[in-house]
Design a protein around this motif. Structure first.
Motif, short mmCIF file in Angstrom:
data_model
loop_
_atom_site.label_atom_id
_atom_site.label_comp_id
_atom_site.label_asym_id
_atom_site.label_seq_id
_atom_site.Cartn_x
_atom_site.Cartn_y
_atom_site.Cartn_z
N ARG A 151 0.81 -1.22 0.00
CA ARG A 151 0.00 0.00 0.00
C ARG A 151 0.84 1.27 0.00
N PHE A 152 1.97 1.27 0.70
CA PHE A 152 2.83 2.46 0.83
C PHE A 152 4.11 2.28 0.02
N ILE A 153 4.58 3.38 -0.54
CA ILE A 153 5.84 3.37 -1.29
C ILE A 153 6.67 4.58 -0.85
N ILE A 154 7.92 4.33 -0.49
CA ILE A 154 8.83 5.43 -0.13
C ILE A 154 9.78 5.67 -1.29
N THR A 155 9.97 6.96 -1.61
CA THR A 155 10.88 7.31 -2.70
C THR A 155 11.82 8.43 -2.24
N GLU A 156 12.98 8.44 -2.84
CA GLU A 156 14.04 9.39 -2.48
C GLU A 156 14.42 10.18 -3.72
N ASP A 157 14.40 11.49 -3.61
CA ASP A 157 14.79 12.37 -4.71
C ASP A 157 16.04 13.11 -4.26
N ASP A 158 17.19 12.54 -4.58
CA ASP A 158 18.45 13.10 -4.10
C ASP A 158 18.76 14.45 -4.73
N ALA A 159 18.31 14.67 -5.95
CA ALA A 159 18.60 15.95 -6.62
C ALA A 159 17.95 17.12 -5.88
N ASN A 160 16.81 16.85 -5.23
CA ASN A 160 16.09 17.91 -4.54
C ASN A 160 16.06 17.73 -3.03
N ASN A 161 16.83 16.76 -2.53
CA ASN A 161 16.87 16.49 -1.08
C ASN A 161 15.48 16.29 -0.51
N MET A 162 14.72 15.45 -1.21
CA MET A 162 13.34 15.20 -0.80
C MET A 162 13.08 13.71 -0.64
N VAL A 163 12.17 13.41 0.27
CA VAL A 163 11.71 12.03 0.47
C VAL A 163 10.19 12.06 0.49
N SER A 164 9.58 11.11 -0.19
CA SER A 164 8.12 11.08 -0.25
C SER A 164 7.59 9.72 0.21
N LEU A 165 6.35 9.74 0.64
CA LEU A 165 5.67 8.52 1.03
C LEU A 165 4.30 8.52 0.35
N GLN A 166 4.15 7.65 -0.64
CA GLN A 166 2.87 7.50 -1.32
C GLN A 166 2.06 6.48 -0.55
N MET A 167 0.89 6.88 -0.11
CA MET A 167 0.05 6.02 0.72
C MET A 167 -1.25 5.74 -0.02
N ASN A 168 -1.47 4.49 -0.37
CA ASN A 168 -2.66 4.08 -1.10
C ASN A 168 -3.52 3.16 -0.23
N ASN A 169 -4.78 3.05 -0.63
CA ASN A 169 -5.71 2.19 0.09
C ASN A 169 -5.62 2.41 1.61
N LEU A 170 -5.73 3.65 2.00
CA LEU A 170 -5.57 4.01 3.40
C LEU A 170 -6.68 3.41 4.26
N LYS A 171 -6.31 3.09 5.49
CA LYS A 171 -7.23 2.49 6.44
C LYS A 171 -7.31 3.38 7.69
N PRO A 172 -8.39 3.30 8.43
CA PRO A 172 -8.51 4.11 9.65
C PRO A 172 -7.33 3.90 10.61
N GLU A 173 -6.78 2.70 10.64
CA GLU A 173 -5.65 2.44 11.55
C GLU A 173 -4.35 3.10 11.09
N ASP A 174 -4.35 3.71 9.91
CA ASP A 174 -3.19 4.49 9.46
C ASP A 174 -3.21 5.91 10.04
N THR A 175 -4.28 6.27 10.70
CA THR A 175 -4.39 7.59 11.30
C THR A 175 -3.30 7.81 12.33
N ALA A 176 -2.54 8.89 12.17
CA ALA A 176 -1.43 9.18 13.06
C ALA A 176 -0.79 10.50 12.64
N VAL A 177 0.14 10.96 13.46
CA VAL A 177 1.03 12.04 13.03
C VAL A 177 2.25 11.37 12.40
N TYR A 178 2.57 11.78 11.21
CA TYR A 178 3.69 11.20 10.47
C TYR A 178 4.89 12.15 10.52
N TYR A 179 6.04 11.56 10.81
CA TYR A 179 7.28 12.32 10.94
C TYR A 179 8.31 11.83 9.93
N CYS A 180 8.96 12.76 9.30
CA CYS A 180 10.04 12.45 8.38
C CYS A 180 11.38 12.57 9.12
#
Length: 121
Positions: free
Chosen positions: A66-95
């Motif tokens: 369901r989740f995919i983490i990607t790293e963009d080194d050229a822009n010093n960015m990290v992303s988390l694609q979250m699909n098919n989210l469920k109520p139990e995914d509710t939280a504060v997310y920290y990078c």
């Protein structure tokens, strides 16, 4: 000084998708590793996904497929694609970005401010 800013959270219905992004700026030079953590009310902070050199090194069992983490080194960015989210995914997310910064390229860990993700049933 290094700034780490997260964006992309919000409220979504179960089955929906969100994309979280995290960008390091200021005197930050290069990512060596990164991860996304989450903390639900009354729970311990847990590691959801991690990457190093563009390769996923950790994915929590409950988010596999369901989740995919990607790293963009050229822009010093990290992303988390979250699909098919469920109520139990509710939280504060920290990078967390580990990398090199400053004049002498010292390696250190840098945390984002946290961003709320709420999944309604």
């Amino acid at each position: 000084q290094v700034d780490v800013v997260e964006y992309g959270g919000g409220l979504v219905q179960a089955g929906g998708s969100l994309r979280l992004s995290c960008e390091a700026s200021g005197s930050f030079v290069r990512i060596s590793a990164a991860g996304w953590y989450r903390q639900a009310p009354g729970e311990q902070r847990e590691l959801v996904a991690a990457t190093a050199n563009g390769v996923t090194t950790k994915l929590l069992d409950s988010v596999k497929g369901r989740f995919i983490i990607t790293e963009d080194d050229a822009n010093n960015m990290v992303s988390l694609q979250m699909n098919n989210l469920k109520p139990e995914d509710t939280a504060v997310y920290y990078c967390l970005i580990r990398g090199y910064a400053g004049r002498y390229h010292v390696e250190d860990d840098y945390w984002g401010q946290g961003i709320q993700v709420t999944v309604s049933s």
